[in-house]
Design a protein around this motif. Structure first.
Motif: not given
Length: 257
Positions: A183-196
Protein backbone atom coordinates in the motif's frame (compact mmCIF):
# COMPACT_ATOMS: atom_id res chain seq x y z
CA UNK A 1 -10.99 -66.77 -17.57
CA UNK A 2 -8.50 -67.89 -14.91
CA UNK A 3 -5.68 -66.40 -16.97
CA UNK A 4 -7.46 -63.03 -17.12
CA UNK A 5 -8.06 -63.08 -13.36
CA UNK A 6 -4.43 -63.91 -12.68
CA UNK A 7 -3.34 -61.17 -15.07
CA UNK A 8 -5.57 -58.62 -13.31
CA UNK A 9 -4.26 -59.75 -9.92
CA UNK A 10 -0.64 -59.43 -11.06
CA UNK A 11 -1.38 -55.91 -12.32
CA UNK A 12 -3.12 -54.85 -9.10
CA UNK A 13 -0.42 -56.21 -6.78
CA UNK A 14 2.17 -53.41 -7.27
CA UNK A 15 -0.65 -50.85 -7.52
CA UNK A 16 -2.09 -52.12 -4.24
CA UNK A 17 1.28 -51.69 -2.53
CA UNK A 18 1.49 -48.08 -3.74
CA UNK A 19 -2.11 -47.27 -2.78
CA UNK A 20 -1.81 -48.76 0.71
CA UNK A 21 1.50 -47.01 1.34
CA UNK A 22 0.52 -43.51 0.24
CA UNK A 23 -3.17 -43.11 -0.60
CA UNK A 24 -5.56 -45.25 1.45
CA UNK A 25 -6.01 -47.76 4.25
CA UNK A 26 -6.56 -51.45 3.58
CA UNK A 27 -10.22 -51.18 4.60
CA UNK A 28 -10.74 -48.44 2.00
CA UNK A 29 -8.91 -50.51 -0.61
CA UNK A 30 -11.33 -53.36 0.10
CA UNK A 31 -14.32 -51.00 -0.16
CA UNK A 32 -13.19 -49.68 -3.56
CA UNK A 33 -11.65 -52.70 -5.26
CA UNK A 34 -13.36 -55.71 -3.62
CA UNK A 35 -16.80 -54.37 -2.76
CA UNK A 36 -16.79 -51.79 -5.63
CA UNK A 37 -18.32 -49.29 -3.24
CA UNK A 38 -16.90 -46.15 -4.85
CA UNK A 39 -19.30 -43.87 -2.97
CA UNK A 40 -18.08 -44.79 0.52
CA UNK A 41 -17.98 -41.27 2.00
CA UNK A 42 -15.41 -41.73 4.82
CA UNK A 43 -12.99 -43.42 2.41
CA UNK A 44 -13.59 -40.82 -0.29
CA UNK A 45 -12.78 -38.04 2.20
CA UNK A 46 -9.66 -39.86 3.41
CA UNK A 47 -8.39 -40.50 -0.13
CA UNK A 48 -9.16 -36.93 -1.23
CA UNK A 49 -7.23 -35.62 1.78
CA UNK A 50 -4.21 -37.82 1.00
CA UNK A 51 -4.20 -36.86 -2.70
CA UNK A 52 -4.56 -33.16 -1.86
CA UNK A 53 -1.79 -33.43 0.74
CA UNK A 54 0.60 -35.08 -1.72
CA UNK A 55 -0.35 -32.53 -4.39
CA UNK A 56 0.31 -29.64 -2.01
CA UNK A 57 3.71 -31.07 -1.07
CA UNK A 58 4.69 -31.58 -4.71
CA UNK A 59 3.49 -28.08 -5.55
CA UNK A 60 5.34 -26.58 -2.61
CA UNK A 61 8.66 -27.73 -4.07
CA UNK A 62 8.24 -25.03 -6.74
CA UNK A 63 5.67 -22.66 -5.22
CA UNK A 64 8.14 -19.89 -4.36
CA UNK A 65 10.56 -20.58 -7.20
CA UNK A 66 8.86 -17.96 -9.45
CA UNK A 67 9.37 -15.43 -6.63
CA UNK A 68 13.05 -16.36 -6.27
CA UNK A 69 13.64 -16.21 -10.04
CA UNK A 70 11.84 -12.87 -10.33
CA UNK A 71 14.04 -11.32 -7.63
CA UNK A 72 17.23 -12.74 -9.17
CA UNK A 73 16.26 -11.60 -12.67
CA UNK A 74 15.54 -8.07 -11.48
CA UNK A 75 18.62 -8.02 -9.19
CA UNK A 76 16.27 -6.34 -6.75
CA UNK A 77 14.06 -7.31 -3.82
CA UNK A 78 12.10 -4.06 -3.90
CA UNK A 79 8.66 -4.42 -2.40
CA UNK A 80 9.57 -7.45 -0.29
CA UNK A 81 9.63 -7.04 3.48
CA UNK A 82 12.38 -8.83 5.39
CA UNK A 83 10.39 -8.53 8.62
CA UNK A 84 7.50 -10.29 6.89
CA UNK A 85 9.88 -13.09 5.83
CA UNK A 86 11.12 -13.48 9.43
CA UNK A 87 7.57 -13.81 10.76
CA UNK A 88 6.66 -16.25 7.99
CA UNK A 89 9.68 -18.38 8.88
CA UNK A 90 8.61 -18.34 12.52
CA UNK A 91 5.15 -19.60 11.55
CA UNK A 92 6.54 -22.31 9.24
CA UNK A 93 9.04 -23.43 11.88
CA UNK A 94 6.30 -23.69 14.50
CA UNK A 95 4.16 -25.84 12.18
CA UNK A 96 7.09 -28.16 11.41
CA UNK A 97 8.11 -28.59 15.05
CA UNK A 98 4.49 -29.12 16.20
CA UNK A 99 3.84 -31.69 13.47
CA UNK A 100 7.06 -33.63 14.14
CA UNK A 101 6.45 -33.60 17.89
CA UNK A 102 2.93 -34.99 17.39
CA UNK A 103 4.02 -37.56 14.79
CA UNK A 104 1.60 -36.22 12.19
CA UNK A 105 1.92 -37.88 8.75
CA UNK A 106 4.28 -36.12 6.34
CA UNK A 107 1.38 -35.64 3.91
CA UNK A 108 -0.25 -33.35 6.51
CA UNK A 109 2.64 -30.89 6.81
CA UNK A 110 5.42 -31.78 4.33
CA UNK A 111 5.08 -28.59 2.30
CA UNK A 112 6.33 -26.64 5.35
CA UNK A 113 9.81 -28.12 4.82
CA UNK A 114 10.02 -26.90 1.21
CA UNK A 115 8.40 -23.55 1.99
CA UNK A 116 10.95 -23.05 4.77
CA UNK A 117 13.90 -23.63 2.41
CA UNK A 118 12.48 -21.29 -0.24
CA UNK A 119 11.50 -18.57 2.26
CA UNK A 120 14.99 -18.76 3.75
CA UNK A 121 16.41 -18.24 0.26
CA UNK A 122 14.19 -15.19 -0.28
CA UNK A 123 15.37 -13.74 3.04
CA UNK A 124 19.00 -14.21 1.93
CA UNK A 125 18.28 -12.55 -1.43
CA UNK A 126 16.61 -9.55 0.26
CA UNK A 127 19.75 -9.03 2.33
CA UNK A 128 22.08 -9.67 -0.62
CA UNK A 129 20.39 -7.21 -3.00
CA UNK A 130 20.15 -4.73 -0.15
CA UNK A 131 23.96 -4.70 0.05
CA UNK A 132 24.09 -6.79 3.24
CA UNK A 133 25.30 -10.18 1.98
CA UNK A 134 27.30 -10.93 5.15
CA UNK A 135 24.23 -10.31 7.29
CA UNK A 136 22.23 -12.58 5.00
CA UNK A 137 24.71 -15.46 5.39
CA UNK A 138 24.69 -14.99 9.18
CA UNK A 139 20.87 -15.02 9.11
CA UNK A 140 20.84 -18.40 7.30
CA UNK A 141 23.42 -19.87 9.70
CA UNK A 142 21.64 -18.72 12.88
CA UNK A 143 18.26 -19.91 11.62
CA UNK A 144 19.68 -23.34 10.69
CA UNK A 145 21.15 -23.79 14.19
CA UNK A 146 17.91 -22.71 15.88
CA UNK A 147 15.84 -25.01 13.67
CA UNK A 148 18.11 -27.97 14.44
CA UNK A 149 17.62 -27.40 18.17
CA UNK A 150 13.88 -26.87 17.76
CA UNK A 151 13.41 -30.22 16.01
CA UNK A 152 15.57 -32.08 18.51
CA UNK A 153 14.43 -33.70 21.80
CA UNK A 154 16.16 -30.82 23.62
CA UNK A 155 13.15 -28.57 23.01
CA UNK A 156 10.39 -28.94 25.67
CA UNK A 157 6.94 -29.85 24.27
CA UNK A 158 5.48 -26.73 25.90
CA UNK A 159 7.72 -24.53 23.74
CA UNK A 160 6.57 -26.33 20.57
CA UNK A 161 2.89 -25.91 21.52
CA UNK A 162 3.46 -22.23 22.32
CA UNK A 163 5.12 -21.70 18.90
CA UNK A 164 2.18 -23.32 17.13
CA UNK A 165 -0.25 -21.14 19.09
CA UNK A 166 1.80 -18.07 18.09
CA UNK A 167 1.51 -19.08 14.43
CA UNK A 168 -1.77 -17.24 13.95
CA UNK A 169 -0.59 -13.80 15.12
CA UNK A 170 2.75 -14.38 13.32
CA UNK A 171 0.97 -15.11 10.03
CA UNK A 172 -1.39 -12.16 10.45
CA UNK A 173 1.38 -9.70 11.31
CA UNK A 174 3.59 -11.06 8.51
CA UNK A 175 0.91 -10.56 5.87
CA UNK A 176 -0.17 -7.19 7.26
CA UNK A 177 3.43 -5.96 7.04
CA UNK A 178 3.61 -7.07 3.40
CA UNK A 179 0.18 -5.57 2.68
CA UNK A 180 1.24 -2.27 4.29
CA UNK A 181 4.44 -2.28 2.24
CA UNK A 182 2.42 -2.79 -0.95
CA UNK A 183 0.00 0.00 0.00
CA UNK A 184 2.82 2.38 0.89
CA UNK A 185 4.67 1.71 -2.38
CA UNK A 186 1.54 1.81 -4.51
CA UNK A 187 2.62 -1.42 -6.21
CA UNK A 188 3.60 -4.98 -5.31
CA UNK A 189 7.23 -4.66 -6.44
CA UNK A 190 8.94 -7.99 -7.06
CA UNK A 191 6.10 -10.08 -5.60
CA UNK A 192 5.35 -13.03 -7.87
CA UNK A 193 1.68 -13.47 -8.76
CA UNK A 194 2.19 -17.20 -9.40
CA UNK A 195 3.71 -17.75 -5.95
CA UNK A 196 1.06 -15.70 -4.16
CA UNK A 197 -1.90 -17.44 -5.82
CA UNK A 198 -0.38 -20.90 -5.33
CA UNK A 199 0.16 -20.18 -1.64
CA UNK A 200 -3.45 -18.99 -1.33
CA UNK A 201 -4.80 -22.14 -3.01
CA UNK A 202 -2.52 -24.40 -0.95
CA UNK A 203 -3.53 -22.87 2.37
CA UNK A 204 -7.22 -23.26 1.44
CA UNK A 205 -6.74 -26.95 0.66
CA UNK A 206 -4.79 -27.44 3.89
CA UNK A 207 -7.85 -26.51 5.97
CA UNK A 208 -9.55 -29.71 4.80
CA UNK A 209 -6.47 -31.96 4.91
CA UNK A 210 -5.43 -30.85 8.41
CA UNK A 211 -8.90 -31.59 9.79
CA UNK A 212 -9.07 -34.92 7.96
CA UNK A 213 -5.56 -36.21 8.72
CA UNK A 214 -4.73 -34.73 12.12
CA UNK A 215 -8.09 -33.76 13.64
CA UNK A 216 -6.16 -30.91 15.27
CA UNK A 217 -8.29 -27.77 15.49
CA UNK A 218 -5.24 -25.59 16.22
CA UNK A 219 -3.63 -26.68 12.94
CA UNK A 220 -6.86 -26.10 11.02
CA UNK A 221 -7.38 -22.65 12.56
CA UNK A 222 -3.83 -21.71 11.60
CA UNK A 223 -4.57 -22.53 7.96
CA UNK A 224 -7.89 -20.65 8.07
CA UNK A 225 -5.97 -17.58 9.26
CA UNK A 226 -3.24 -18.14 6.67
CA UNK A 227 -5.81 -18.43 3.86
CA UNK A 228 -7.49 -15.17 4.87
CA UNK A 229 -4.19 -13.30 4.98
CA UNK A 230 -2.91 -14.81 1.72
CA UNK A 231 -6.20 -13.75 0.17
CA UNK A 232 -5.51 -10.11 1.11
CA UNK A 233 -2.13 -10.21 -0.68
CA UNK A 234 -3.74 -11.90 -3.69
CA UNK A 235 -6.38 -9.15 -3.88
CA UNK A 236 -3.65 -6.49 -3.72
CA UNK A 237 -1.85 -8.16 -6.60
CA UNK A 238 -5.02 -7.91 -8.67
CA UNK A 239 -5.62 -4.30 -7.59
CA UNK A 240 -2.05 -3.21 -8.39
CA UNK A 241 -1.82 -5.42 -11.49
CA UNK A 242 -1.01 -2.52 -13.84
CA UNK A 243 1.22 -0.73 -11.34
CA UNK A 244 4.97 -1.17 -11.12
CA UNK A 245 8.01 0.72 -9.75
CA UNK A 246 8.87 1.82 -13.31
CA UNK A 247 5.39 3.20 -13.98
CA UNK A 248 5.40 5.03 -10.67
CA UNK A 249 8.75 6.67 -11.49
CA UNK A 250 7.47 7.71 -14.93
CA UNK A 251 4.40 9.32 -13.35
CA UNK A 252 6.64 11.26 -10.94
CA UNK A 253 8.77 12.52 -13.81
CA UNK A 254 5.70 13.64 -15.75
CA UNK A 255 4.40 15.55 -12.70
CA UNK A 256 7.76 17.31 -12.31
CA UNK A 257 7.74 18.28 -15.99
Amino acid sequence: MATQTESAASFMYPLKGFLLSYIMSESCYDEFFLNFNFLHVPCLKAVLSKVLGIGIILGSVLVKLPQILKVMKAHSAEGLSFNSVLLELLAISGTMAYSVANNFPFSAWGEALFLMLQTLTIGLLIQHYGGRTGRGVLFVFVYSVLMTVLLSPLTPPSVVVAMQAFNMPAVVISRLIQAATNFSNGHTGQLSAISVFLLFAGSLARIFTSLQETGDSLMALTYVTSSSCNGIIALQLLYYWNSSPQLKEEKKKKKKE
